[in-house]
Design an enzyme around this catalytic site. Structure first.
Site, PDB file in Angstrom:
ATOM      1  N   TYR A   2       0.816  -1.218   0.000  1.00 56.02           N
ATOM      2  CA  TYR A   2       0.000   0.000   0.000  1.00 56.02           C
ATOM      3  C   TYR A   2       0.855   1.276   0.000  1.00 56.02           C
ATOM      4  O   TYR A   2       0.317   2.373  -0.141  1.00 56.02           O
ATOM      5  CB  TYR A   2      -0.920   0.044   1.232  1.00 56.02           C
ATOM      6  CG  TYR A   2      -1.850  -1.142   1.375  1.00 56.02           C
ATOM      7  CD1 TYR A   2      -2.756  -1.473   0.376  1.00 56.02           C
ATOM      8  CD2 TYR A   2      -1.842  -1.926   2.527  1.00 56.02           C
ATOM      9  CE1 TYR A   2      -3.613  -2.559   0.521  1.00 56.02           C
ATOM     10  CE2 TYR A   2      -2.700  -3.002   2.677  1.00 56.02           C
ATOM     11  CZ  TYR A   2      -3.578  -3.315   1.669  1.00 56.02           C
ATOM     12  OH  TYR A   2      -4.428  -4.380   1.820  1.00 56.02           O
ATOM     13  N   HIS A  60      -0.119 -11.719   3.066  1.00 54.68           N
ATOM     14  CA  HIS A  60      -1.200 -11.019   2.362  1.00 54.68           C
ATOM     15  C   HIS A  60      -2.082 -11.956   1.516  1.00 54.68           C
ATOM     16  O   HIS A  60      -3.298 -11.859   1.554  1.00 54.68           O
ATOM     17  CB  HIS A  60      -0.576  -9.930   1.478  1.00 54.68           C
ATOM     18  CG  HIS A  60      -1.510  -8.813   1.161  1.00 54.68           C
ATOM     19  ND1 HIS A  60      -1.088  -7.509   1.061  1.00 54.68           N
ATOM     20  CD2 HIS A  60      -2.837  -8.785   0.913  1.00 54.68           C
ATOM     21  CE1 HIS A  60      -2.128  -6.739   0.771  1.00 54.68           C
ATOM     22  NE2 HIS A  60      -3.190  -7.487   0.676  1.00 54.68           N
TER      23      HIS A  60
HETATM   24  N1  LIG Z   1      -6.186  -8.257   2.923  1.00 51.78           N
HETATM   25  C1  LIG Z   1      -6.582  -7.818   1.755  1.00 51.78           C
HETATM   26  O1  LIG Z   1      -6.308  -8.432   0.719  1.00 51.78           O
HETATM   27  C2  LIG Z   1      -7.380  -6.572   1.669  1.00 51.78           C
HETATM   28  C3  LIG Z   1      -8.064  -6.244   0.483  1.00 51.78           C
HETATM   29  C4  LIG Z   1      -8.832  -5.085   0.442  1.00 51.78           C
HETATM   30  C5  LIG Z   1      -8.892  -4.263   1.565  1.00 51.78           C
HETATM   31  N2  LIG Z   1      -8.199  -4.594   2.689  1.00 51.78           N
HETATM   32  C6  LIG Z   1      -8.241  -3.731   3.884  1.00 51.78           C
HETATM   33  O2  LIG Z   1      -9.566  -3.526   4.336  1.00 51.78           O
HETATM   34  C7  LIG Z   1      -9.713  -2.211   4.852  1.00 51.78           C
HETATM   35  C8  LIG Z   1     -11.046  -1.655   4.463  1.00 51.78           C
HETATM   36  O3  LIG Z   1     -11.439  -2.031   3.179  1.00 51.78           O
HETATM   37  P1  LIG Z   1     -11.792  -1.044   1.974  1.00 51.78           P
HETATM   38  O4  LIG Z   1     -11.166   0.253   2.165  1.00 51.78           O
HETATM   39  O5  LIG Z   1     -11.504  -1.806   0.726  1.00 51.78           O
HETATM   40  O6  LIG Z   1     -13.382  -0.975   2.042  1.00 51.78           O
HETATM   41  P2  LIG Z   1     -14.489  -0.519   3.117  1.00 51.78           P
HETATM   42  O7  LIG Z   1     -13.937  -0.219   4.455  1.00 51.78           O
HETATM   43  O8  LIG Z   1     -15.571  -1.523   2.980  1.00 51.78           O
HETATM   44  O9  LIG Z   1     -15.034   0.808   2.431  1.00 51.78           O
HETATM   45  C9  LIG Z   1     -14.263   1.968   2.350  1.00 51.78           C
HETATM   46  C10 LIG Z   1     -15.017   2.943   1.459  1.00 51.78           C
HETATM   47  O10 LIG Z   1     -16.268   3.238   2.043  1.00 51.78           O
HETATM   48  C11 LIG Z   1     -16.397   4.643   2.162  1.00 51.78           C
HETATM   49  N3  LIG Z   1     -17.124   4.912   3.385  1.00 51.78           N
HETATM   50  C12 LIG Z   1     -16.749   4.627   4.653  1.00 51.78           C
HETATM   51  N4  LIG Z   1     -17.703   5.023   5.514  1.00 51.78           N
HETATM   52  C13 LIG Z   1     -18.684   5.575   4.763  1.00 51.78           C
HETATM   53  C14 LIG Z   1     -19.909   6.187   5.047  1.00 51.78           C
HETATM   54  N5  LIG Z   1     -20.329   6.275   6.293  1.00 51.78           N
HETATM   55  N6  LIG Z   1     -20.666   6.666   4.041  1.00 51.78           N
HETATM   56  C15 LIG Z   1     -20.254   6.558   2.765  1.00 51.78           C
HETATM   57  N7  LIG Z   1     -19.086   5.990   2.411  1.00 51.78           N
HETATM   58  C16 LIG Z   1     -18.314   5.514   3.397  1.00 51.78           C
HETATM   59  C17 LIG Z   1     -15.006   5.197   2.210  1.00 51.78           C
HETATM   60  O11 LIG Z   1     -15.008   6.515   1.713  1.00 51.78           O
HETATM   61  P3  LIG Z   1     -14.211   7.710   2.465  1.00 51.78           P
HETATM   62  O12 LIG Z   1     -12.803   7.255   2.584  1.00 51.78           O
HETATM   63  O13 LIG Z   1     -14.407   8.853   1.527  1.00 51.78           O
HETATM   64  O14 LIG Z   1     -14.885   7.906   3.802  1.00 51.78           O
HETATM   65  C18 LIG Z   1     -14.266   4.228   1.271  1.00 51.78           C
HETATM   66  O15 LIG Z   1     -14.408   4.624  -0.077  1.00 51.78           O
HETATM   67  C19 LIG Z   1      -8.564  -1.400   4.268  1.00 51.78           C
HETATM   68  O16 LIG Z   1      -7.875  -0.840   5.354  1.00 51.78           O
HETATM   69  C20 LIG Z   1      -7.682  -2.388   3.517  1.00 51.78           C
HETATM   70  O17 LIG Z   1      -6.336  -2.348   3.951  1.00 51.78           O
HETATM   71  C21 LIG Z   1      -7.460  -5.727   2.762  1.00 51.78           C
END
Ligand SMILES: NC(=O)c1ccc[n+]([C@@H]2O[C@H](COP(=O)([O-])OP(=O)(O)OC[C@H]3O[C@@H](n4cnc5c(N)ncnc54)[C@H](OP(=O)(O)O)[C@@H]3O)[C@@H](O)[C@H]2O)c1
Length: 197
Positions: A2, A60
């Site tokens: 990242y 990962h």
């Molecule tokens: N291990 C893996 O392979 C893997 C893969 C993918 C992700 N991840 C991890 O999972 C974590 C979270 O996943 P993610 O970022 O993919 O998805 P998520 O947490 O499901 O969604 C994040 C998105 O939702 C939006 N959001 C959050 N709260 C909101 C609200 N109340 N209203 C409207 N929109 C909202 C955010 O926008 P804003 O930022 O504009 O608030 C962002 O665009 C990350 O830290 C990542 O490191 C890990």
């Protein structure tokens, strides 16, 4: 992968929050898999973060075509035994990857971080992890924001006077899943409220 470790390190310093009050996770990326490579990647992460231990370190992806997740795991076991990381685990491992890893492991993975949300409830994997004492952790718990417009979830949120995101996160917790929702918006991070704005 990242490219955020330096930024996180700087953020930690500027926050003035004591290290022990933070829970910091990092993951070893696919191209760093292998015993020596993983030990080096771990040290590089600590340096960039400017900290001297991690709370959780994960593999990962299994990348079975590389055939290296077992040596990678050996490195994580060493880091754990040396006290450099407080917990070790994996990410995106399915049941058969876990079976194969556990067969030769000294220490079982403590966490499996996988995609998990109401559109992908991972029932079998969740049962498997519960049986083996592996904590499931949900990545993209809000399906990257997509679920926030879901009519059924909106209806539940209205009924209970909560935001849609709060309902989703509560569902994670009630399923004993650790949830890591992400937001770049300061007000959402500070208040811990995942409202609709
Ligand atoms: N291990 C893996 O392979 C893997 C893969 C993918 C992700 N991840 C991890 O999972 C974590 C979270 O996943 P993610 O970022 O993919 O998805 P998520 O947490 O499901 O969604 C994040 C998105 O939702 C939006 N959001 C959050 N709260 C909101 C609200 N109340 N209203 C409207 N929109 C909202 C955010 O926008 P804003 O930022 O504009 O608030 C962002 O665009 C990350 O830290 C990542 O490191 C890990």
């Amino acid at each position: 992968m990242y490219k955020n470790e330096e930024g996180v390190g700087q953020g930690i310093k500027e926050s003035g929050v004591p290290r022990e009050e933070l829970f910091i996770t990092s993951k070893v990326w696919n191209s760093d898999q292998g015993y020596e490579e993983t030990l080096a990647a771990f040290e590089s992460s600590l340096q960039k973060l400017e900290i001297d231990y991690l709370d959780l370190y994960l593999i990962h992806w299994p990348v079975p075509s590389k055939g290296k997740y077992k040596e990678t795991w050996k490195a994580l076991e060493k880091l754990y035994k040396d006290g450099k990381v407080r917990a070790i685990g994996v990410s995106n491992f399915k049941e058969h990857h876990l079976d194969d890893l556990i067969k030769d492991a000294e220490i079982k993975p403590m966490v499996n971080q996988v995609e998990f949300h109401p559109h992908f409830a991972q029932k079998e994997l969740r049962a498997y992890c519960r049986e083996h004492g592996i904590q499931l952790e949900a990545w993209s718990p809000l399906k990257q924001g997509e679920l926030l417009d879901n009519p059924a979830l909106i209806q539940i949120a209205e009924k209970y006077g909560k935001s849609t995101a709060q309902v989703i996160i509560r569902w994670d917790l009630q399923n004993e899943v650790v949830s890591i929702p992400k937001s770049k918006k300061e007000h959402r991070i500070i208040t811990g409220r995942y409202g609709s704005h």
